[in-house]
Scaffold this motif. Sequence first.
Motif, PDB file in Angstrom:
ATOM      1  N   VAL A   1     -31.032 -59.989  76.637  1.00  0.00           N
ATOM      2  CA  VAL A   1     -31.305 -61.147  77.489  1.00  0.00           C
ATOM      3  C   VAL A   1     -32.635 -61.791  77.076  1.00  0.00           C
ATOM      4  CG1 VAL A   1     -31.891 -61.844  79.856  1.00  0.00           C
ATOM      5  CG2 VAL A   1     -29.927 -60.352  79.437  1.00  0.00           C
ATOM      6  N   ARG A   2     -33.633 -60.941  76.805  1.00  0.00           N
ATOM      7  CA  ARG A   2     -34.947 -61.468  76.414  1.00  0.00           C
ATOM      8  C   ARG A   2     -34.846 -62.247  75.092  1.00  0.00           C
ATOM      9  NH1 ARG A   2     -40.017 -57.990  74.624  1.00  0.00           N
ATOM     10  NH2 ARG A   2     -41.412 -59.721  74.155  1.00  0.00           N
ATOM     11  N   GLY A   3     -34.068 -61.681  74.148  1.00  0.00           N
ATOM     12  CA  GLY A   3     -33.884 -62.355  72.858  1.00  0.00           C
ATOM     13  C   GLY A   3     -33.236 -63.715  73.027  1.00  0.00           C
ATOM     14  N   LEU A   4     -32.182 -63.759  73.842  1.00  0.00           N
ATOM     15  CA  LEU A   4     -31.450 -65.015  74.053  1.00  0.00           C
ATOM     16  C   LEU A   4     -32.287 -66.020  74.840  1.00  0.00           C
ATOM     17  CD1 LEU A   4     -27.946 -63.444  74.766  1.00  0.00           C
ATOM     18  CD2 LEU A   4     -28.594 -64.696  72.707  1.00  0.00           C
ATOM     19  N   GLU A   5     -33.080 -65.505  75.786  1.00  0.00           N
ATOM     20  CA  GLU A   5     -33.927 -66.412  76.587  1.00  0.00           C
ATOM     21  C   GLU A   5     -35.034 -67.029  75.738  1.00  0.00           C
ATOM     22  OE1 GLU A   5     -35.162 -64.254  80.053  1.00  0.00           O
ATOM     23  OE2 GLU A   5     -33.429 -64.963  81.219  1.00  0.00           O
ATOM     24  N   THR A   6     -35.414 -66.333  74.683  1.00  0.00           N
ATOM     25  CA  THR A   6     -36.453 -66.861  73.789  1.00  0.00           C
ATOM     26  C   THR A   6     -35.882 -67.973  72.919  1.00  0.00           C
ATOM     27  OG1 THR A   6     -37.326 -64.626  73.718  1.00  0.00           O
ATOM     28  CG2 THR A   6     -38.227 -66.132  72.138  1.00  0.00           C
ATOM     29  N   GLY A   7     -34.567 -68.115  72.918  1.00  0.00           N
ATOM     30  CA  GLY A   7     -33.963 -69.204  72.151  1.00  0.00           C
ATOM     31  C   GLY A   7     -33.031 -68.752  71.046  1.00  0.00           C
ATOM     32  N   ALA A   8     -32.880 -67.423  70.846  1.00  0.00           N
ATOM     33  CA  ALA A   8     -31.944 -66.945  69.813  1.00  0.00           C
ATOM     34  C   ALA A   8     -30.536 -67.439  70.158  1.00  0.00           C
ATOM     35  CB  ALA A   8     -31.968 -65.426  69.737  1.00  0.00           C
ATOM     36  N   ASP A   9     -29.776 -67.794  69.139  1.00  0.00           N
ATOM     37  CA  ASP A   9     -28.420 -68.314  69.359  1.00  0.00           C
ATOM     38  C   ASP A   9     -27.395 -67.195  69.418  1.00  0.00           C
ATOM     39  OD1 ASP A   9     -28.678 -71.481  68.873  1.00  0.00           O
ATOM     40  OD2 ASP A   9     -30.077 -70.395  67.605  1.00  0.00           O
ATOM     41  N   ASP A  10     -27.764 -66.032  68.881  1.00  0.00           N
ATOM     42  CA  ASP A  10     -26.873 -64.877  68.904  1.00  0.00           C
ATOM     43  C   ASP A  10     -27.737 -63.633  68.757  1.00  0.00           C
ATOM     44  OD1 ASP A  10     -24.587 -63.344  68.982  1.00  0.00           O
ATOM     45  OD2 ASP A  10     -23.651 -64.224  67.203  1.00  0.00           O
ATOM     46  N   TYR A  11     -27.185 -62.492  69.109  1.00  0.00           N
ATOM     47  CA  TYR A  11     -27.952 -61.250  69.104  1.00  0.00           C
ATOM     48  C   TYR A  11     -27.040 -60.142  68.592  1.00  0.00           C
ATOM     49  CZ  TYR A  11     -31.250 -57.764  70.989  1.00  0.00           C
ATOM     50  OH  TYR A  11     -32.159 -56.745  71.134  1.00  0.00           O
ATOM     51  N   VAL A  12     -27.472 -59.458  67.540  1.00  0.00           N
ATOM     52  CA  VAL A  12     -26.654 -58.408  66.929  1.00  0.00           C
ATOM     53  C   VAL A  12     -27.448 -57.105  66.928  1.00  0.00           C
ATOM     54  CG1 VAL A  12     -25.510 -57.669  64.798  1.00  0.00           C
ATOM     55  CG2 VAL A  12     -25.423 -60.075  65.473  1.00  0.00           C
ATOM     56  N   CYS A  13     -26.810 -56.027  67.395  1.00  0.00           N
ATOM     57  CA  CYS A  13     -27.510 -54.731  67.456  1.00  0.00           C
ATOM     58  C   CYS A  13     -27.251 -53.908  66.195  1.00  0.00           C
ATOM     59  CB  CYS A  13     -27.027 -53.928  68.663  1.00  0.00           C
ATOM     60  SG  CYS A  13     -27.362 -54.777  70.211  1.00  0.00           S
ATOM     61  N   LYS A  14     -28.290 -53.201  65.747  1.00  0.00           N
ATOM     62  CA  LYS A  14     -28.144 -52.245  64.641  1.00  0.00           C
ATOM     63  C   LYS A  14     -27.597 -50.952  65.213  1.00  0.00           C
ATOM     64  CE  LYS A  14     -32.111 -53.893  61.949  1.00  0.00           C
ATOM     65  NZ  LYS A  14     -33.438 -53.560  61.426  1.00  0.00           N
ATOM     66  N   PRO A  15     -26.795 -50.199  64.492  1.00  0.00           N
ATOM     67  CA  PRO A  15     -26.186 -50.567  63.206  1.00  0.00           C
ATOM     68  C   PRO A  15     -25.065 -51.582  63.436  1.00  0.00           C
ATOM     69  CG  PRO A  15     -25.365 -48.449  63.942  1.00  0.00           C
ATOM     70  CD  PRO A  15     -26.366 -48.898  64.968  1.00  0.00           C
ATOM     71  N   TYR A  16     -24.959 -52.546  62.547  1.00  0.00           N
ATOM     72  CA  TYR A  16     -23.961 -53.604  62.724  1.00  0.00           C
ATOM     73  C   TYR A  16     -22.973 -53.588  61.555  1.00  0.00           C
ATOM     74  CZ  TYR A  16     -27.347 -55.662  59.559  1.00  0.00           C
ATOM     75  OH  TYR A  16     -28.212 -55.865  58.514  1.00  0.00           O
ATOM     76  N   SER A  17     -21.830 -54.216  61.760  1.00  0.00           N
ATOM     77  CA  SER A  17     -20.851 -54.371  60.681  1.00  0.00           C
ATOM     78  C   SER A  17     -21.239 -55.640  59.924  1.00  0.00           C
ATOM     79  CB  SER A  17     -19.450 -54.507  61.276  1.00  0.00           C
ATOM     80  OG  SER A  17     -18.722 -55.502  60.603  1.00  0.00           O
ATOM     81  N   VAL A  18     -21.399 -55.532  58.610  1.00  0.00           N
ATOM     82  CA  VAL A  18     -21.776 -56.692  57.796  1.00  0.00           C
ATOM     83  C   VAL A  18     -20.717 -57.794  57.911  1.00  0.00           C
ATOM     84  CG1 VAL A  18     -22.203 -57.511  55.441  1.00  0.00           C
ATOM     85  CG2 VAL A  18     -23.207 -55.374  56.204  1.00  0.00           C
ATOM     86  N   LEU A  19     -19.441 -57.387  57.947  1.00  0.00           N
ATOM     87  CA  LEU A  19     -18.362 -58.378  58.060  1.00  0.00           C
ATOM     88  C   LEU A  19     -18.463 -59.159  59.366  1.00  0.00           C
ATOM     89  CD1 LEU A  19     -15.187 -56.577  56.662  1.00  0.00           C
ATOM     90  CD2 LEU A  19     -16.439 -58.471  55.636  1.00  0.00           C
TER      91      LEU A  19
END
Length: 229
Positions: free
Chosen positions: A95-113
Motif C-alpha cells: 500500500v505504501r509503495g502504491l501510495e507513493t505513486g508506483a503503478d505496480d508492485y511485485v514481490c521477490k521472489p518473482y516470476s520473470v515471465l
Amino acid sequence: MAEMQPSVLVVEDELAQREVLVYNLENDGFRVIKAGDGNEALLLIEEEQPDIILLDWMLPGTSGIEICRQIKMKPALRATPVIMISARSEEVDKVRGLETGADDYVCKPYSVLELLARVRAQLRRSRPASVGERLIFGDVMLDAETHKVFRDEHELKLGPTEFRLLTTFMEKPGRVWSREQLLDRVWGREIYVDTRTVDVHIGRLRKALSTHGGDDLIRTIRGAGYALG
C-alpha cells in the motif's frame, strides 16, 4: 536509424538479479538502461527518460520509495510507469509503495515471465505502439504491428521516419513536442541531426496525411514545437 524500441531502466543493486532482468528484457526486445543505486537512477531518468522503470525498494543511498516520490513529483516524468520490486511482501508495504505513486508492485521472489507481462501491460497504457497496438486518432489509424497507416480507409505511404513521428504524436495526442524531444524520440540520442531536419520530416508527414484530403492534423506551436490535433 534507431528503431523505437521501448526503453526500460532497471534499478537494482544486486548484480545477479540485475543481470537476470537485463538478459530477459533484452531478449524480449527492450533497450535496457541499468542503475545500481538511487542517485545513479535519478541521473539516468533525467538523461534517458526511459519508457518504464523497474525499481527495487531497498537500495544503497536513496531508497526506491524516495526515488518513486521524486519521479512522480516532476511533471515531465509523472506519466512514466514505475514497477516497484521488493522483498517486502506485507500488505502495508504494498500500500505504501502504491501510495507513493508506483503503478505496480511485485514481490521477490518473482516470476520473470509475470514481470515481463506486467511491463507490457504498463506500456500498453503509456506507449501502446511499442507493444504492437493499433492507434486511432480521428479518421487516422496506425497499425504498429504491420507498420501501416490509413486515413479515412485509404492506405497512406509513409517513410520510416514519418511513421515514427506519427507514432510519437498519436501516442500522446495534444502533447506539444519540442524539436529536441522529437529528435531524441524519433532519431535517437546517438545520432546527430540538425533540428531543421525535424521540420523537413514534419512537412513530409503533413503531405502524406493529406494525400486524400482532410484537415491538417499537425499544429505548429510558435517557439514551442509541434502537436497532433
